[in-house]
Design an enzyme around this catalytic site. Sequence first.
Site, PDB file in Angstrom:
ATOM      1  N   MET A 173      30.433  67.425  59.336  1.00 20.87           N
ATOM      2  CA  MET A 173      30.808  66.084  58.903  1.00 20.87           C
ATOM      3  C   MET A 173      29.686  65.118  59.233  1.00 20.87           C
ATOM      4  SD  MET A 173      33.631  66.461  57.425  1.00 20.87           S
ATOM      5  CE  MET A 173      33.859  64.721  57.074  1.00 20.87           C
TER       6      MET A 173
ATOM      7  N   MET B 109      41.911  68.722  57.020  1.00 22.91           N
ATOM      8  CA  MET B 109      41.791  67.787  58.140  1.00 22.91           C
ATOM      9  C   MET B 109      43.198  67.632  58.736  1.00 22.91           C
ATOM     10  SD  MET B 109      39.135  65.133  56.409  1.00 22.91           S
ATOM     11  CE  MET B 109      39.443  65.775  54.766  1.00 22.91           C
TER      12      MET B 109
ATOM     13  N   ASP C 121      29.081  66.588  54.539  1.00 25.00           N
ATOM     14  CA  ASP C 121      30.208  65.888  53.935  1.00 25.00           C
ATOM     15  C   ASP C 121      30.359  64.494  54.525  1.00 25.00           C
ATOM     16  OD1 ASP C 121      33.789  66.755  53.839  1.00 25.00           O
ATOM     17  OD2 ASP C 121      32.644  65.126  52.934  1.00 25.00           O
TER      18      ASP C 121
ATOM     19  N   SER D 243      33.874  65.290  45.921  1.00 21.71           N
ATOM     20  CA  SER D 243      35.167  65.165  46.605  1.00 21.71           C
ATOM     21  C   SER D 243      36.156  64.399  45.734  1.00 21.71           C
ATOM     22  CB  SER D 243      34.984  64.416  47.926  1.00 21.71           C
ATOM     23  OG  SER D 243      36.247  64.023  48.424  1.00 21.71           O
TER      24      SER D 243
ATOM     25  N   HIS E  88      35.568  69.638  45.841  1.00 25.33           N
ATOM     26  CA  HIS E  88      35.925  69.560  47.266  1.00 25.33           C
ATOM     27  C   HIS E  88      37.245  68.820  47.384  1.00 25.33           C
ATOM     28  CE1 HIS E  88      34.950  69.385  51.605  1.00 25.33           C
ATOM     29  NE2 HIS E  88      35.413  68.161  51.580  1.00 25.33           N
TER      30      HIS E  88
ATOM     31  N   ASP F  12      39.973  67.226  49.803  1.00 24.62           N
ATOM     32  CA  ASP F  12      40.154  66.728  51.171  1.00 24.62           C
ATOM     33  C   ASP F  12      41.635  66.569  51.485  1.00 24.62           C
ATOM     34  OD1 ASP F  12      37.228  64.837  50.692  1.00 24.62           O
ATOM     35  OD2 ASP F  12      37.521  66.322  52.268  1.00 24.62           O
TER      36      ASP F  12
ATOM     37  N   HIS G 191      39.244  71.462  52.255  1.00 19.53           N
ATOM     38  CA  HIS G 191      38.869  71.002  53.602  1.00 19.53           C
ATOM     39  C   HIS G 191      40.120  70.483  54.295  1.00 19.53           C
ATOM     40  CE1 HIS G 191      36.530  67.579  55.909  1.00 19.53           C
ATOM     41  NE2 HIS G 191      37.096  68.445  56.734  1.00 19.53           N
TER      42      HIS G 191
ATOM     43  N   MET H 257      44.506  65.633  54.158  1.00 22.28           N
ATOM     44  CA  MET H 257      44.625  64.821  55.382  1.00 22.28           C
ATOM     45  C   MET H 257      46.092  64.677  55.794  1.00 22.28           C
ATOM     46  SD  MET H 257      41.940  61.826  54.424  1.00 22.28           S
ATOM     47  CE  MET H 257      40.258  62.230  53.985  1.00 22.28           C
TER      48      MET H 257
HETATM   49  C1  DX5 Z   1      36.066  62.255  54.555  1.00 20.57           C
HETATM   50  C2  DX5 Z   1      36.015  63.398  53.560  1.00 20.57           C
HETATM   51  C3  DX5 Z   1      34.768  63.381  52.724  1.00 20.57           C
HETATM   52  C4  DX5 Z   1      34.665  62.114  51.916  1.00 20.57           C
HETATM   53  C5  DX5 Z   1      33.302  62.005  51.300  1.00 20.57           C
HETATM   54  O1  DX5 Z   1      37.063  62.523  55.479  1.00 20.57           O
HETATM   55  O2  DX5 Z   1      36.051  64.639  54.238  1.00 20.57           O
HETATM   56  O3  DX5 Z   1      34.749  64.505  51.851  1.00 20.57           O
HETATM   57  O4  DX5 Z   1      35.638  62.142  50.913  1.00 20.57           O
HETATM   58  O5  DX5 Z   1      33.297  60.816  50.628  1.00 20.57           O
HETATM   59  P1  DX5 Z   1      31.961  59.953  50.447  1.00 20.57           P
HETATM   60  O6  DX5 Z   1      31.023  60.867  49.685  1.00 20.57           O
HETATM   61  O7  DX5 Z   1      32.423  58.780  49.655  1.00 20.57           O
HETATM   62  O8  DX5 Z   1      31.454  59.633  51.804  1.00 20.57           O
HETATM   63 ZN    ZN Z   2      35.762  66.685  53.072  1.00 18.03          ZN
END
Ligand code: DX5
Ligand code: ZN
Length: 220
Positions: A141, A72, A179, A12, A37, A39, A70, A41
């Site tokens: 998740m 969110m 994840d 990620s 990956h 993320d 991904h 947000m």
């Molecule tokens: C959290 C993200 C994950 C996160 C994983 O909202 O969707 O992908 O970045 O990070 P680690 O591996 O540090 O838990």
């Molecule tokens: Zn993620």
Amino acid sequence: MPSPHKTILAPSLLAGDHANLRSSLQVIESAPLEWVHLDIMDGHFVPNLSFGPQTVKALRPDSKCFFDVHLMLDNPHRYIDAFLDAGAEQITIHVEPDYPVEATLREIKSKGCRCGIVLNPDTCADAGKAYLPLCDIVLLMTVQPGFGGQRFRHDVLPKIEQFDQWRCELGLNYRLEVDGGIDLETAALCTARGADTLVAGTAFFKAPDQAAFIQTVTGK
Ligand code: DX5
Ligand code: ZN
């Protein structure tokens, strides 16, 4: 039981250097690893902001990695074209917000992009079952989304087994992605239950020996 798919590690970028994401992406490319990956947000669905389609588009030309995006977001259906234009090759969308999930999956697919659903730790497996025939991937998740570096939620393990079982019973072929809090120990717990796509942020970028980490979690 173990997945029919080969195990993939998808680092990620959220855990990368946000002052120089291109260099963090280079770390993934040169490992070498196939997936990254991303993320995304919105500060509404999750209490954090990360980066948007413009950043993804800026990273695209320099990378051969598979962009696993991904979303969110409260309204992911409003951003599909933006992330497709940015170079997303897979888009996963959460089932929790109130928007047309099935229609959005169909839209992503119709535009030639892989698609899948995401379930938060407290969302029951049944909330995702109806969408499975449309999914190239199911993302479970193992932390509450919003931040990297959280502790793995062991209570999600039965849900991994459930989606693995449905994959077999329904004759489907989706990948099963996990994840959040994925490290050497938790990766093994997940792959033993059918997960085959491992998102790791902190554990990957902070690994003292990245090659050993990759070898251990992917078995190659
Ligand atoms: C959290 C993200 C994950 C996160 C994983 O909202 O969707 O992908 O970045 O990070 P680690 O591996 O540090 O838990
Ligand atoms: Zn993620």
